[in-house]
Write a protein that holds these residues in place. Structure first.
Motif, PDB file in Angstrom:
ATOM      1  N   SER A  14       0.820  -1.205   0.000  1.00 27.99           N
ATOM      2  CA  SER A  14       0.000   0.000   0.000  1.00 27.99           C
ATOM      3  C   SER A  14       0.851   1.251   0.000  1.00 27.99           C
ATOM      4  O   SER A  14       0.405   2.332  -0.388  1.00 27.99           O
ATOM      5  CB  SER A  14      -0.924   0.018   1.215  1.00 27.99           C
ATOM      6  N   ALA A  17       1.828   3.555  -3.572  1.00 30.78           N
ATOM      7  CA  ALA A  17       0.917   4.356  -4.388  1.00 30.78           C
ATOM      8  C   ALA A  17       1.654   5.352  -5.246  1.00 30.78           C
ATOM      9  O   ALA A  17       1.396   5.493  -6.440  1.00 30.78           O
ATOM     10  CB  ALA A  17      -0.089   5.069  -3.492  1.00 30.78           C
ATOM     11  N   GLN A  35      -8.106   2.070 -10.806  1.00 31.13           N
ATOM     12  CA  GLN A  35      -7.598   2.177  -9.438  1.00 31.13           C
ATOM     13  C   GLN A  35      -8.267   1.117  -8.556  1.00 31.13           C
ATOM     14  O   GLN A  35      -9.432   0.795  -8.720  1.00 31.13           O
ATOM     15  CB  GLN A  35      -7.881   3.568  -8.883  1.00 31.13           C
ATOM     16  N   PRO A  38      -5.226  -1.202  -1.991  1.00 33.57           N
ATOM     17  CA  PRO A  38      -3.879  -1.792  -1.852  1.00 33.57           C
ATOM     18  C   PRO A  38      -3.951  -3.208  -1.290  1.00 33.57           C
ATOM     19  O   PRO A  38      -4.715  -3.478  -0.363  1.00 33.57           O
ATOM     20  CB  PRO A  38      -3.186  -0.847  -0.878  1.00 33.57           C
ATOM     21  N   THR A 260      -3.892  -1.415 -10.545  1.00 33.01           N
ATOM     22  CA  THR A 260      -2.661  -0.812 -10.032  1.00 33.01           C
ATOM     23  C   THR A 260      -2.106  -1.546  -8.822  1.00 33.01           C
ATOM     24  O   THR A 260      -0.899  -1.542  -8.589  1.00 33.01           O
ATOM     25  CB  THR A 260      -2.886   0.664  -9.659  1.00 33.01           C
ATOM     26  N   ASN A 261      -2.987  -2.161  -8.020  1.00 34.97           N
ATOM     27  CA  ASN A 261      -2.484  -2.846  -6.832  1.00 34.97           C
ATOM     28  C   ASN A 261      -1.819  -4.183  -7.168  1.00 34.97           C
ATOM     29  O   ASN A 261      -1.361  -4.895  -6.286  1.00 34.97           O
ATOM     30  CB  ASN A 261      -3.610  -3.064  -5.808  1.00 34.97           C
ATOM     31  N   GLN A 262      -1.753  -4.507  -8.456  1.00 34.86           N
ATOM     32  CA  GLN A 262      -1.052  -5.726  -8.884  1.00 34.86           C
ATOM     33  C   GLN A 262       0.298  -5.403  -9.507  1.00 34.86           C
ATOM     34  O   GLN A 262       0.913  -6.277 -10.114  1.00 34.86           O
ATOM     35  CB  GLN A 262      -1.919  -6.480  -9.902  1.00 34.86           C
TER      36      GLN A 262
END
Length: 514
Positions: A14, A17, A35, A38, A260-262
């Motif tokens: 997280s 970002a 988006q 996280p 994006t969290n990947q």
């Protein structure tokens, strides 16, 4: 495609970002990612490297219902060795490719389709057909010199070598290097012009000299690329002229299924700890990432060096496999001039008394490529690559211009020059892989094999039929993605190594050391 170096720390993804956002804005395609919240620093799968193999593996996991993965990349955008560069003076810049330029083999009618060709069509990559073997001018150390008959003979010689190699594979004969094969078949070149023609058939596509290249492996890679009757695609080469860069097809594909969290950009891997319980990856930026499985898509050049520490160290069978294949050099040198004074064909071939001295030229100012750019490039490979990479810009320009002025005595100095230096790039340590003689199938099996059922490997080097090619990376990413998904879903996890490699070829008993 890969990573390097060492730092230790434990943090959550997280905190990434800012890094992720920076990476997204670095590429036109990545701006479209959705988006998402996280994830923790522990995932089901870590994919190390966002090149062709890594992204296709991620897509395959997604297609199998597995989205608990993170792709870690040392750069700020996906693409691996597909690296574009704006080159030239202000107002005359074009995007050139440091890495792959061509899709080798496309599709013959409704036959077998090259998956990279399909990917390029899906994402509307701007491409033109490149006539590598028909649109060519000839030069030697005396200047312009028409040895097109020798060139045609060299094409026939290589094709004949592939046919005989095919029979040898069927009959389970012992592999030779291509130099030995040419001599055995009575086709060995003798003049500098014949050597240059052989260079174009062998060194240019395989990156190494005939004495460093497997006869059998080079034959099947050629056939599985260009010969539909042998299971290949077509004899067409498509060249990217897209201003977004060739890597756009990987970046745009990732947009279709990733969030994006990947993604973890701008992080090089320093060490990988693995056992039967899972994998821990430490990065230079201080991240401690844990996963049930990790996929390594580093080049074999990185695996052969100490850029990434594996704990425990590779077992003997894996270390032998890693070092059984070559990570070869391939350097494009781009020059821009105020005026175009060279050949009007696509390619130029130069025969020097010294084999491999700035032999393969390409006019990027050709009407089908970048007309008006004033750009020409020259390619060197193999053992000449580390030599040119250690030259400074002035030395390199002097050497290249010495050859170009042999071809064109009144050639002016270039306005700009750039070299794609792959061997000295610690993320890759070479351009792509090549099998030397004698090829042993067990080495490839061991290069592919996972460790402890949790550390997996894929890339162009692990492809039997398409090593050194983008489609090899694509197909290997797809293969290992399916294998990891099968493992996660309760199937077999361990790919056993070939423990009988030392007995792959029987030797007379009187040669055995007691």
């Amino acid at each position: 495609m890969s990573l390097s170096r060492v730092t230790v720390g434990t943090v959550l993804l997280s905190l990434l970002a800012g890094t992720v956002a920076q990476g997204i804005t670095s590429s036109q395609s990545l701006a479209n990612f959705t988006q998402a919240g996280p994830p923790p620093n522990n995932t089901k799968v870590l994919i190390l490297g966002g090149g062709m193999a890594g992204i296709i593996a991620a897509r395959t996991l997604h297609e199998q219902g597995i989205d608990d993965f993170v792709v870690v990349d040392a750069k700020t955008e996906f693409g691996g060795r597909m690296i574009q560069k704006p080159f030239g003076l202000t107002g005359r810049q074009v995007v050139v490719e440091n890495g792959p330029s061509w899709i080798k083999g496309t599709q013959d009618g409704d036959g077998n389709a090259n998956p990279v060709w399909e990917l390029a069509q899906k994402h509307n990559l701007s491409m033109v057909e490149s006539d590598l073997y028909g649109s060519i001018s000839f030069f030697d150390y005396t200047g312009p010199s028409n040895y097109s008959d020798a060139f045609d003979t060299s094409i026939d010689a290589f094709n004949n070598a592939t046919v005989v190699a095919g029979r040898g594979v069927v009959e389970n004969k012992v592999d030779l290097d291509l130099r030995s094969a040419y001599s055995y078949l009575g086709m060995a070149p003798t003049t500098p012009q014949e050597q240059a023609c052989q260079y174009y058939q062998v060194d240019f596509p395989f990156l190494q000299s005939p004495s460093q290249t497997s006869w059998f492996a080079s034959a099947w890679r050629h056939n599985f690329t260009y010969v539909p009757e042998a299971g290949g695609y077509s004899d067409v080469n498509m060249m990217s002229v897209d201003p977004r860069g060739f890597a756009f097809i990987v970046q745009a594909e990732a947009v279709d299924f990733m969030k994006t969290n990947q993604i973890l950009y701008n992080e090089t891997v320093s060490s990988i700890h693995y056992d039967e319980n899972g994998v821990t990856v430490l990065t230079q930026g201080g991240y401690n990432l844990t996963a049930e499985h990790a996929l390594v898509t580093f080049s074999v050049g990185v695996l052969q060096n100490t850029d990434v520490v594996f704990q425990p160290a590779f077992p003997d069978w894996k270390r032998e496999a890693v070092n059984s294949i070559e990570m070869a050099g391939y350097n494009k040198i781009f020059l821009q001039f105020n005026d175009t004074f060279w050949f009007d064909t696509e390619m130029g071939l130069y025969a020097d008394l010294q084999r491999g001295k700035y032999p393969v030229w390409q006019s990027l100012d050709h009407p089908d490529f970048f007309p008006g750019s004033g750009i020409i490039s020259v390619t060197v490979t193999g053992d000449y690559s580390p030599y040119v990479e250690q030259l400074n810009t002035t030395q390199l320009q002097d050497e290249v211009m010495e050859v170009l002025r042999t071809m064109y005595p009144d050639a002016p100095d270039p306005a700009d020059i750039h070299i794609a230096a792959w061997g000295s790039n610690t993320l890759y340590r070479g351009a792509y892989s090549n099998w030397g003689a004698s090829f042993v199938p067990g080495h490839l099996q061991n290069l592919r094999a996972n460790l402890d059922g949790h550390l997996w490997f894929a890339g162009e080097a692990t492809s039997l039929k398409s090593f050194g090619l983008l489609q090899g990376a694509y197909l290997e990413g797809q293969r290992v993605g399916l294998e990891i998904a099968n493992c996660i879903n309760g199937g077999q996890c361990t790919v056993p190594p070939d423990t009988n490699i030392v007995n792959a070829q029987p030797y007379p008993s009187d040669l055995q050391v007691q």
